[in-house]
Design a protein around this motif. Sequence first.
Motif, short mmCIF file in Angstrom:
data_model
loop_
_atom_site.label_atom_id
_atom_site.label_comp_id
_atom_site.label_asym_id
_atom_site.label_seq_id
_atom_site.Cartn_x
_atom_site.Cartn_y
_atom_site.Cartn_z
N GLY A 26 0.79 -1.22 0.00
CA GLY A 26 0.00 0.00 0.00
C GLY A 26 0.82 1.27 0.00
N VAL A 27 0.09 2.38 -0.05
CA VAL A 27 0.65 3.72 0.09
C VAL A 27 -0.07 4.36 1.26
N PRO A 28 0.64 4.87 2.25
CA PRO A 28 -0.02 5.38 3.46
C PRO A 28 -0.88 6.61 3.18
N GLY A 29 -1.92 6.76 3.99
CA GLY A 29 -2.80 7.93 3.88
C GLY A 29 -3.37 8.26 5.24
N GLU A 30 -3.67 9.55 5.46
CA GLU A 30 -4.18 9.96 6.77
C GLU A 30 -5.56 9.39 7.05
N SER A 31 -6.21 8.89 5.99
CA SER A 31 -7.56 8.37 6.18
C SER A 31 -7.58 7.01 6.88
N TYR A 32 -6.44 6.34 7.00
CA TYR A 32 -6.44 5.06 7.73
C TYR A 32 -5.24 4.97 8.68
N LEU A 33 -4.97 6.06 9.37
CA LEU A 33 -3.85 6.11 10.30
C LEU A 33 -3.97 5.07 11.41
N ASP A 34 -5.19 4.80 11.87
CA ASP A 34 -5.35 3.84 12.96
C ASP A 34 -5.00 2.43 12.51
N VAL A 35 -5.22 2.13 11.25
CA VAL A 35 -4.80 0.82 10.72
C VAL A 35 -3.28 0.75 10.69
N LEU A 36 -2.63 1.81 10.23
CA LEU A 36 -1.17 1.83 10.21
C LEU A 36 -0.61 1.65 11.62
N ASP A 37 -1.25 2.27 12.60
CA ASP A 37 -0.80 2.14 13.98
C ASP A 37 -0.94 0.69 14.46
N ALA A 38 -2.05 0.06 14.11
CA ALA A 38 -2.27 -1.33 14.52
C ALA A 38 -1.30 -2.28 13.82
N LEU A 39 -0.94 -1.96 12.58
CA LEU A 39 0.02 -2.80 11.86
C LEU A 39 1.40 -2.76 12.51
N HIS A 40 1.70 -1.68 13.22
CA HIS A 40 3.02 -1.49 13.82
C HIS A 40 3.40 -2.64 14.75
N ASP A 41 2.45 -3.13 15.53
CA ASP A 41 2.73 -4.19 16.50
C ASP A 41 2.25 -5.56 16.04
N SER A 42 1.84 -5.66 14.79
CA SER A 42 1.34 -6.94 14.28
C SER A 42 2.48 -7.71 13.64
N GLY A 43 2.20 -8.94 13.27
CA GLY A 43 3.18 -9.73 12.55
C GLY A 43 3.05 -9.58 11.04
N ILE A 44 2.24 -8.62 10.61
CA ILE A 44 2.00 -8.43 9.18
C ILE A 44 3.06 -7.49 8.61
N ARG A 45 3.68 -7.91 7.53
CA ARG A 45 4.67 -7.07 6.85
C ARG A 45 3.95 -6.11 5.91
N ILE A 47 4.34 -3.56 3.03
CA ILE A 47 5.26 -3.12 1.98
C ILE A 47 4.81 -1.74 1.50
N ILE A 48 5.68 -0.76 1.67
CA ILE A 48 5.34 0.62 1.28
C ILE A 48 5.68 0.81 -0.19
N ASN A 49 4.68 1.12 -0.97
CA ASN A 49 4.86 1.33 -2.41
C ASN A 49 5.01 2.81 -2.74
N ARG A 50 5.34 3.07 -4.00
CA ARG A 50 5.55 4.44 -4.43
C ARG A 50 4.36 5.03 -5.17
N GLN A 51 3.43 4.18 -5.57
CA GLN A 51 2.20 4.64 -6.23
C GLN A 51 1.17 3.55 -6.06
N GLU A 52 -0.09 3.95 -5.92
CA GLU A 52 -1.14 2.97 -5.60
C GLU A 52 -1.35 1.95 -6.71
N GLY A 53 -1.09 2.35 -7.97
CA GLY A 53 -1.20 1.37 -9.05
C GLY A 53 -0.19 0.25 -8.87
N GLY A 54 1.03 0.61 -8.48
CA GLY A 54 2.04 -0.40 -8.21
C GLY A 54 1.67 -1.27 -7.03
N ALA A 55 1.09 -0.65 -5.98
CA ALA A 55 0.67 -1.42 -4.80
C ALA A 55 -0.39 -2.43 -5.16
#
Length: 567
Positions: A26-45, A47-55
């Motif tokens: 994915g590509v991070p966005g302020e619209s799902y910050l709480d998901v990003l925060d939850a991913l921080h302590d999860s076992g899910i990797r 992958i930060i992409n450079r454009q959403e089409g690539g993601a």
Amino acid sequence: MTQQSRTGGQILVDALQIHGVDTAFGVPGESYLDVLDALHDSGIRFIINRQEGGAAFMAEAYGKLTGKPGICFVTRGPGATNASIGVHTAYQDSTPMILFIGQVGNDFVDREAFQEIDYRRMYGQMAKWVAQIDRAERIPEYLARAFQVATSGRPGPVVLALPEDMLISMATVADTRAYQPVQASPSDAQVRQLRAMLAAAKQPLVLLGGTTWTPQACADLQQFAVANHLPVACAFRFQDLLDNAHPNYIGDVGIGINPKLAARVKNADLVIAIGPRLGEMTTGGYTLFDSPVPRQRLVHIHTDAEELGSVYQAELMINSGMPQVCAMLAAMAAVDASVWKHTPAEARAELAAYQEQPPIFQDGQAPLDLWQVTQEIMAQAPLDTILTNGAGNYASWAHRFYRYGGMRTQLAPTNGAMGYGVPSGVAAKIVHPERTVITFAGDGEYMMNGQELATAVQYQAGVVIIVFNNQMFGTIRMHQERDYPGRVSGTTLHNPDFAALAQAYGAHGEVVNTTEEFAPALQRALAHAKAHNLPALIELRYDGNLITPNATLATIRATAEKAQLAN
């Protein structure tokens, strides 16, 4: 079990873990910050992409490789529209995928708020299911259904919108159990009917394609083909369902089909189509089979009951997943194949002739022989190498001349999406770091998602990318010369130095201008990728007149001009 109170984002990430998710793109966005925060302590990797089409392309490639839904996160509005190309690819390729989109809060909805889009309308015909989760306590229910829909029957993409206020709200809710994909199976009566049709045939042919294949399903299919001496062809961009060196493999049925194979399909008295949709590319523009009732007796086996009979009325239609039907075919008593048992060898001889060096390179005048490039790749790369590509005439060098080693060695979009090659190659190397991954990309194709080379460097994904640089949108130029000879418009490209650009990203890069330069360049690229876990890029600079294995732009233009004069 009822959990303690959690945010919507935490509930969602917990649900992903229950369903076996190990990687998300994915590509991070302020619209799902709480998901990003939850991913921080999860076992899910993540992958930060450079454009959403690539993601989205990476998530789709993950789905192809694993059979599990590829997970993608993007933000609302522009992020969602960029990601739509991957959703369309997943739909036409029948790939399991779930796209999560951050959405404006429910307090702002229907006001055309900042970046607001109605995703049900936007993705309505592009996904199997589109929904919005408005209440945090329903997240487990929605995700269980999303995984179920994405993987059952004909797999495909699901889109879920996540309102920002829902993700930060608190809820106490029980989690669900992991999803269980559901597939239909043939009846014993259907298998008996198929066997009777095969026993009555004189020129049968098997056509493979589609999804839900597993290594065991491929092995069972091979056993069925060998026991009954059946010639087996693979549908457009599904060439890896049978090892191309296998005695029963006779080629691919797609763009640029071997004319002799096309004749075999047309002249067959029985075609057993196991898995493919029988779409435009696989049917030669709907010419290999008459519609709606084919000349050939047709057995069509597909995961989706609604696909059966949608274009072609087969004599026998079987709704089944591939593991289910192939297990029954492997167990079926073989028929007397004495009438056609010579066919696979004859058809393979025709395939071998079709894969010989094309006439455009036989005079030795072209400085860079693209046929020899493909031969060299097969000589140096391991048999389980994953070869990826997007759309363009350059892909014909892989599809026609490369011999795929078996299941999960080919990644290519059946919907003809440009920009797929690089992201899918990076994703393949992330999923299978132990395997060699090579990407074919045209110059126009590369420029659409070449920035994902930065993703490859960041995650040490040592993919080898081969850029076919002819300084044009080659497929369109070919059609342009055919229909409007000599009137070049909108198809010429001015490209960067791709090798220097790769080096700027931190990858290995070099330029090849001649046939003799390619073998050592490939050896260096493969060694660099393996030793450093970093990508390598080889730019092939060649004469754009060499547009396909069958023709040059000059001959296409001359033929078109002659036809115009005749009219």
